[in-house]
Design an enzyme around this catalytic site. Structure first.
Site, PDB file in Angstrom:
ATOM      1  N   TYR A 152       0.627  -1.171  -0.100  1.00 44.99           N
ATOM      2  CA  TYR A 152       0.007  -0.039   0.090  1.00 44.99           C
ATOM      3  C   TYR A 152       0.955   1.411   0.050  1.00 44.99           C
ATOM      4  CZ  TYR A 152      -3.714   3.015   1.762  1.00 44.99           C
ATOM      5  OH  TYR A 152      -4.706   4.332   1.783  1.00 44.99           O
ATOM      6  N   THR A 187     -13.873   5.250   7.630  1.00 44.60           N
ATOM      7  CA  THR A 187     -14.483   4.893   6.620  1.00 44.60           C
ATOM      8  C   THR A 187     -14.932   3.356   6.766  1.00 44.60           C
ATOM      9  OG1 THR A 187     -12.622   4.346   5.082  1.00 44.60           O
ATOM     10  CG2 THR A 187     -13.392   6.634   5.146  1.00 44.60           C
TER      11      THR A 187
HETATM   12  P1  NAD Z   1     -13.350   2.520   1.182  1.00 42.75           P
HETATM   13  O1  NAD Z   1     -12.843   1.175   1.174  1.00 42.75           O
HETATM   14  O2  NAD Z   1     -14.308   3.059   2.163  1.00 42.75           O
HETATM   15  O3  NAD Z   1     -14.331   3.149  -0.318  1.00 42.75           O
HETATM   16  C1  NAD Z   1     -13.453   2.731  -1.440  1.00 42.75           C
HETATM   17  C2  NAD Z   1     -14.217   2.815  -2.706  1.00 42.75           C
HETATM   18  O4  NAD Z   1     -13.512   2.399  -3.858  1.00 42.75           O
HETATM   19  C3  NAD Z   1     -15.444   1.559  -2.484  1.00 42.75           C
HETATM   20  O5  NAD Z   1     -16.770   2.081  -2.405  1.00 42.75           O
HETATM   21  C4  NAD Z   1     -14.898   0.448  -3.306  1.00 42.75           C
HETATM   22  O6  NAD Z   1     -16.086  -0.392  -3.943  1.00 42.75           O
HETATM   23  C5  NAD Z   1     -14.548   1.247  -4.536  1.00 42.75           C
HETATM   24  N1  NAD Z   1     -13.426   0.656  -5.440  1.00 42.75           N
HETATM   25  C6  NAD Z   1     -12.516  -0.465  -4.958  1.00 42.75           C
HETATM   26  N2  NAD Z   1     -11.753  -0.912  -6.109  1.00 42.75           N
HETATM   27  C7  NAD Z   1     -12.514  -0.163  -7.258  1.00 42.75           C
HETATM   28  C8  NAD Z   1     -12.379  -0.315  -8.623  1.00 42.75           C
HETATM   29  N3  NAD Z   1     -11.520  -1.152  -9.068  1.00 42.75           N
HETATM   30  N4  NAD Z   1     -12.960   0.503  -9.437  1.00 42.75           N
HETATM   31  C9  NAD Z   1     -14.035   1.352  -8.795  1.00 42.75           C
HETATM   32  N5  NAD Z   1     -14.123   1.422  -7.583  1.00 42.75           N
HETATM   33  C10 NAD Z   1     -13.517   0.531  -6.868  1.00 42.75           C
HETATM   34  O7  NAD Z   1     -12.355   3.534   1.245  1.00 42.75           O
HETATM   35  P2  NAD Z   1     -11.955   5.217   1.748  1.00 42.75           P
HETATM   36  O8  NAD Z   1     -11.395   4.823   3.047  1.00 42.75           O
HETATM   37  O9  NAD Z   1     -12.954   5.975   1.583  1.00 42.75           O
HETATM   38  O10 NAD Z   1     -10.646   5.473   0.769  1.00 42.75           O
HETATM   39  C11 NAD Z   1     -10.738   6.098  -0.256  1.00 42.75           C
HETATM   40  C12 NAD Z   1      -9.382   6.528  -0.857  1.00 42.75           C
HETATM   41  O11 NAD Z   1      -8.608   7.250   0.232  1.00 42.75           O
HETATM   42  C13 NAD Z   1      -8.738   5.321  -1.109  1.00 42.75           C
HETATM   43  O12 NAD Z   1      -8.084   5.448  -2.177  1.00 42.75           O
HETATM   44  C14 NAD Z   1      -7.685   5.082   0.223  1.00 42.75           C
HETATM   45  O13 NAD Z   1      -6.587   4.343  -0.126  1.00 42.75           O
HETATM   46  C15 NAD Z   1      -7.432   6.288   0.449  1.00 42.75           C
HETATM   47  N6  NAD Z   1      -7.348   6.741   2.101  1.00 42.75           N
HETATM   48  C16 NAD Z   1      -7.662   6.296   3.042  1.00 42.75           C
HETATM   49  C17 NAD Z   1      -7.695   6.454   4.268  1.00 42.75           C
HETATM   50  C18 NAD Z   1      -8.417   6.072   5.360  1.00 42.75           C
HETATM   51  O14 NAD Z   1      -7.809   6.013   6.472  1.00 42.75           O
HETATM   52  N7  NAD Z   1      -9.541   5.590   5.371  1.00 42.75           N
HETATM   53  C19 NAD Z   1      -6.180   6.948   4.676  1.00 42.75           C
HETATM   54  C20 NAD Z   1      -5.607   7.465   3.558  1.00 42.75           C
HETATM   55  C21 NAD Z   1      -5.742   7.152   2.189  1.00 42.75           C
END
Ligand code: NAD
Length: 249
Positions: A152, A187
């Protein structure tokens, strides 16, 4: 705020990963800001009710089931819209594995969604954008390093590099490309961890708590605004200051 002329209608923002979490909060915030929002996600089962809820709030949001790793499905999502003003690449995956136990299958899958998925969506958006377009990638504070998720970390460092490279190639076309690097955010992604792990992660945050998705959406809205389109190639850490270090953590 984002209204073009009456004939052109509102500006149009595309958001991937919009069925839940940061992507969903972004779809809501951008629609509240006056954008027409195309909410894209792999999961139709979660996207359909999420978009229905946004519509019931009076927001202009359309659902498109899209796999960001599949170029044809990304292209199809753009087909019926007259313009692309903003692209937010929030779709992503996360999983845990010690470096010594990681295998190529898990590593490649992480890169496929978190890097190639961003590449495809951003490239297809850029091809359709006019001067003034804005692309926002979602990287992570994790890009700075961390334990038990080397794949990641690698994927999110790549997103920051890709953001800078895209910004350099697209600056003459006056398309801005920036990244938001979220810290630990509440989330479904982070809630999928055991409750004791979620609580342990919260304890090492400077604020003692996870960010709310809406706090990330507010920062994304800054880069999505036509008023900030002269900012490009930047990564903004939205993490309550944890990336500043100095906490002994
Ligand atoms: P989440 O898992 O709650 O939501 C992610 C969404 O992406 C899901 O609805 C999923 O169905 C969709 N998805 C996954 N693969 C896909 C694909 N191939 N095509 C289309 N959609 C797809 O995640 P989140 O926590 O809302 O994270 C959103 C972004 O923020 C991500 O890129 C994550 O890496 C990043 N992020 C999150 C955090 C955290 O603490 N939650 C921290 C740093 C970065």
């Amino acid at each position: 705020m984002t209204k073009k002329t009456p004939e052109q209608g509102p500006e149009i923002a595309f958001v991937t990963g919009a069925a839940q979490g940061i992507g969903l909060a972004t779809a809501r915030r951008l629609a509240q800001d006056g954008f027409r929002v195309i909410a894209m996600d792999l999961s139709g089962d979660r996207l359909t009710p999420a978009v229905a809820a946004l519509k019931s709030e009076g927001l202009d949001v359309e659902a498109k089931v899209v796999d960001v790793c599949n170029r044809a499905s990304v292209v199809a999502a753009f087909a019926r819209e007259p313009r692309v003003d903003v692209m937010v690449c929030a779709a992503g995956i996360y999983n845990d594995a010690r470096f010594l136990d990681l295998d190529e299958t898990a590593f490649r899958r992480m890169l496929e969604v978190n890097v190639i998925g961003v590449f495809i969506a951003a490239q297809e958006a850029a091809r359709r954008m006019q001067a003034g377009g804005r692309i926002i990638t979602i990287s992570s504070r994790g890009a700075l390093g961390g334990t038990r998720f080397a794949h990641y970390v690698a994927s999110k460092s790549a997103v920051i590099g890709l953001t800078r490279a895209m910004a350099m190639e697209l600056r003459e076309a006056r398309i801005a490309v920036n990244s938001i690097a979220p810290g630990f955010t509440d989330t479904p992604m982070t809630r999928s961890a055991p409750a004791e792990m979620f609580a342990a992660w919260e304890r090492i945050e400077p604020s003692g708590a996870a960010a709310k998705p809406a706090e990330l959406a507010n920062a994304i809205a800054f880069f999505a605004s036509p008023r900030t389109s002269f900012v490009t190639g930047q990564t903004l850490f939205v993490d309550g200051g944890k990336s500043l270090g100095g906490l002994g953590i």
